[in-house]
Design a protein around this motif. Sequence first.
Motif, PDB file in Angstrom:
ATOM      1  N   ASP A  47       0.822  -1.217   0.000  1.00 47.28           N
ATOM      2  CA  ASP A  47       0.000   0.000   0.000  1.00 47.28           C
ATOM      3  C   ASP A  47       0.856   1.267   0.000  1.00 47.28           C
ATOM      4  O   ASP A  47       0.596   2.211   0.746  1.00 47.28           O
ATOM      5  CB  ASP A  47      -0.942   0.008   1.214  1.00 47.28           C
ATOM      6  N   MET A  48       1.870   1.280  -0.859  1.00 42.49           N
ATOM      7  CA  MET A  48       2.752   2.456  -0.928  1.00 42.49           C
ATOM      8  C   MET A  48       2.387   3.385  -2.082  1.00 42.49           C
ATOM      9  O   MET A  48       2.844   4.524  -2.121  1.00 42.49           O
ATOM     10  CB  MET A  48       4.212   2.018  -1.084  1.00 42.49           C
ATOM     11  N   ASP A  49       1.629   2.881  -3.070  1.00 40.92           N
ATOM     12  CA  ASP A  49       1.244   3.708  -4.225  1.00 40.92           C
ATOM     13  C   ASP A  49      -0.265   3.636  -4.413  1.00 40.92           C
ATOM     14  O   ASP A  49      -0.909   2.719  -3.915  1.00 40.92           O
ATOM     15  CB  ASP A  49       1.893   3.185  -5.519  1.00 40.92           C
ATOM     16  N   SER A  66      -5.007   0.111   9.986  1.00 42.11           N
ATOM     17  CA  SER A  66      -4.412   1.413   9.665  1.00 42.11           C
ATOM     18  C   SER A  66      -3.210   1.139   8.773  1.00 42.11           C
ATOM     19  O   SER A  66      -2.665   0.025   8.764  1.00 42.11           O
ATOM     20  CB  SER A  66      -3.973   2.135  10.936  1.00 42.11           C
ATOM     21  N   ALA A  67      -2.784   2.155   7.995  1.00 41.65           N
ATOM     22  CA  ALA A  67      -1.682   1.924   7.064  1.00 41.65           C
ATOM     23  C   ALA A  67      -0.397   1.488   7.784  1.00 41.65           C
ATOM     24  O   ALA A  67       0.247   0.528   7.351  1.00 41.65           O
ATOM     25  CB  ALA A  67      -1.455   3.171   6.212  1.00 41.65           C
ATOM     26  N   PRO A  68       0.015   2.143   8.875  1.00 38.94           N
ATOM     27  CA  PRO A  68       1.232   1.687   9.563  1.00 38.94           C
ATOM     28  C   PRO A  68       1.107   0.256  10.086  1.00 38.94           C
ATOM     29  O   PRO A  68       2.051  -0.531   9.990  1.00 38.94           O
ATOM     30  CB  PRO A  68       1.384   2.676  10.725  1.00 38.94           C
ATOM     31  N   ARG A  71       1.577  -2.139   7.242  1.00 37.47           N
ATOM     32  CA  ARG A  71       2.964  -2.241   6.760  1.00 37.47           C
ATOM     33  C   ARG A  71       3.861  -2.929   7.779  1.00 37.47           C
ATOM     34  O   ARG A  71       4.919  -3.435   7.416  1.00 37.47           O
ATOM     35  CB  ARG A  71       3.506  -0.843   6.417  1.00 37.47           C
TER      36      ARG A  71
ATOM     37  N   LEU B 164       8.047   4.673   6.262  1.00 37.58           N
ATOM     38  CA  LEU B 164       6.657   4.217   6.139  1.00 37.58           C
ATOM     39  C   LEU B 164       6.608   2.699   6.021  1.00 37.58           C
ATOM     40  O   LEU B 164       5.770   2.036   6.631  1.00 37.58           O
ATOM     41  CB  LEU B 164       5.991   4.849   4.915  1.00 37.58           C
ATOM     42  N   ASP B 250      -1.619  10.863   1.811  1.00 35.55           N
ATOM     43  CA  ASP B 250      -3.057  10.695   1.658  1.00 35.55           C
ATOM     44  C   ASP B 250      -3.635   9.909   2.844  1.00 35.55           C
ATOM     45  O   ASP B 250      -2.937   9.666   3.830  1.00 35.55           O
ATOM     46  CB  ASP B 250      -3.395  10.062   0.303  1.00 35.55           C
ATOM     47  N   ARG B 252      -4.251   6.880   3.256  1.00 34.75           N
ATOM     48  CA  ARG B 252      -3.557   5.624   3.565  1.00 34.75           C
ATOM     49  C   ARG B 252      -2.080   5.879   3.859  1.00 34.75           C
ATOM     50  O   ARG B 252      -1.256   4.956   3.745  1.00 34.75           O
ATOM     51  CB  ARG B 252      -3.716   4.624   2.401  1.00 34.75           C
ATOM     52  N   GLU B 253      -1.745   7.101   4.199  1.00 34.36           N
ATOM     53  CA  GLU B 253      -0.390   7.482   4.596  1.00 34.36           C
ATOM     54  C   GLU B 253       0.645   7.080   3.551  1.00 34.36           C
ATOM     55  O   GLU B 253       1.697   6.553   3.858  1.00 34.36           O
ATOM     56  CB  GLU B 253      -0.052   6.898   5.975  1.00 34.36           C
ATOM     57  N   ARG B 254       0.300   7.317   2.276  1.00 37.68           N
ATOM     58  CA  ARG B 254       1.258   7.133   1.187  1.00 37.68           C
ATOM     59  C   ARG B 254       1.867   8.480   0.862  1.00 37.68           C
ATOM     60  O   ARG B 254       1.152   9.490   0.861  1.00 37.68           O
ATOM     61  CB  ARG B 254       0.544   6.587  -0.056  1.00 37.68           C
ATOM     62  N   ARG B 256       2.741  11.303  -1.324  1.00 40.53           N
ATOM     63  CA  ARG B 256       2.132  11.666  -2.606  1.00 40.53           C
ATOM     64  C   ARG B 256       2.851  12.865  -3.216  1.00 40.53           C
ATOM     65  O   ARG B 256       2.326  13.970  -3.228  1.00 40.53           O
ATOM     66  CB  ARG B 256       0.647  11.967  -2.387  1.00 40.53           C
TER      67      ARG B 256
END
Lengths: 204, 263
Positions: A47-49, A66-68, A71, B164, B250, B252-254, B256
């Motif tokens: 989920d990096m892009d 959550s994103a963290p 990952r 990240l 964004d 989702r903490e990417r 950008r």
Amino acid sequence: MTLLDIQNLRPCIFTRALNLSLANGESIGLGGSSGSGKSLLLRAIADMDLHEGDVLLDGVSRSAFSAPEWRRKVGLLPPESRWWRDSAGEHLRMPTAAPLDELGLNPSILEQPVTELSSGERQRLALARLIANNRPRVLLLDEPTANLDSLNSRRIEELVAAYRHATGAGVIWVSHDPDQLRRVSNRQYRIEAGELHSVGEAVQ
Amino acid sequence: MIPVGPLELGIAGFLVLLTGICAHLLRLGISRNIAIAAVRTVAQLLLIGLVLKALFASTNALFIGLLSLLMLAIAGREVLARQHRRLKGWWGYGIGTTSMFLSSFTVTILALQVIIAPDPWYTPQYAIPLLGMLLGNTMTGVSLGLDRLTEGAWERREVIEARLMLGESWNEAVGDIRRQSIRSGIMPIINSMAAAGVVSLPGMMTGQILAGASPVHAVNYQILIMFLISAGTLLGTMGAVWMGSRRLFDHRERLRLDRLHRP
């Protein structure tokens, strides 16, 4: 039992969405020429892009994490390691938990300035950092041995295999070396022009 | 005070002309910029002189408010123009302008209501110069801070992404760059506070002394202004850099970076 379930995932340059599942303790090898999108696929899973599709971990959709959190569970090791503190030790939550012996590294290396380490040492330390800090359920390894001699490549292969067997973690291993992919994976795929092909079987 | 008229300005203008000729002969490539800047100074200051004259005569709250907003809008445009890699869309203008509004206007209103307390509090003779000095300095801080932030994020994108990937939040991953950006935004005002009176005599104080005020009164005003400016600059820079850094990621903490214009 399915660990990671990739559903209709389409990184930006891919022509069509792909589906792939990874079982507990399984390792998938991923080959393909440079620029074919192997790294983009791993980045999409982590989920990096921006991309289309979903990925499930133990049947739970990524959007529930959550994103963290995601990952930390699905850890991506990029081809070039990056460091932002002076010494490698400062990047580790618990320096004693890092598998340094297995990687042929002396614990004193954690105190040295990162800038004085060789790229191979940094690469091995980056894997140690990922495993020790997060204990990921899935390892996404993007050419983890590109900077390493054969002895140290073997050390990484053995460490990942041992981690996989001990914890039931899954692995997706990207490499240019077909021999290495045969050694480290249960199944192999190739990416060509943004499409996933199963190696040794019919096109998926 | 000894008045300065067109003849005196002409003599001083001759010095600028000499500078321009030297720059041309030395092929510095800035003689055009010097000419445009000099003409802008004359035109803008003559104009604001007329506007202030009219304004001081009336003390109309609506006019004062409108002029304040116009000053803010122009400051926002200046911040945008000084960005090397600015944020796309409304954000590039909005973040700088919003943070300058929140900081400069708050500090100016606080100073007018509580500290200087003229009657009415928006008396233009106090309100407009005060707001102008705050906006001018906050603008420097905000534009430096935002420029450092976007440039830093671009240069160190791999480090941010590596952090990240290890499961750090966007807030942690961009924290170092954000701290550096805020620091470089407020450094100019800290330096000028440190050098005030020793290396440089600040412009406002000089002006008051030339106008015949006692140096002690002028010094007190200058200290007040310096404190207000540093508070306003710190607030504005922190606000702008924080909002800017949030916009780099964004939901989702990417990271950008596609939200930045190419230089």
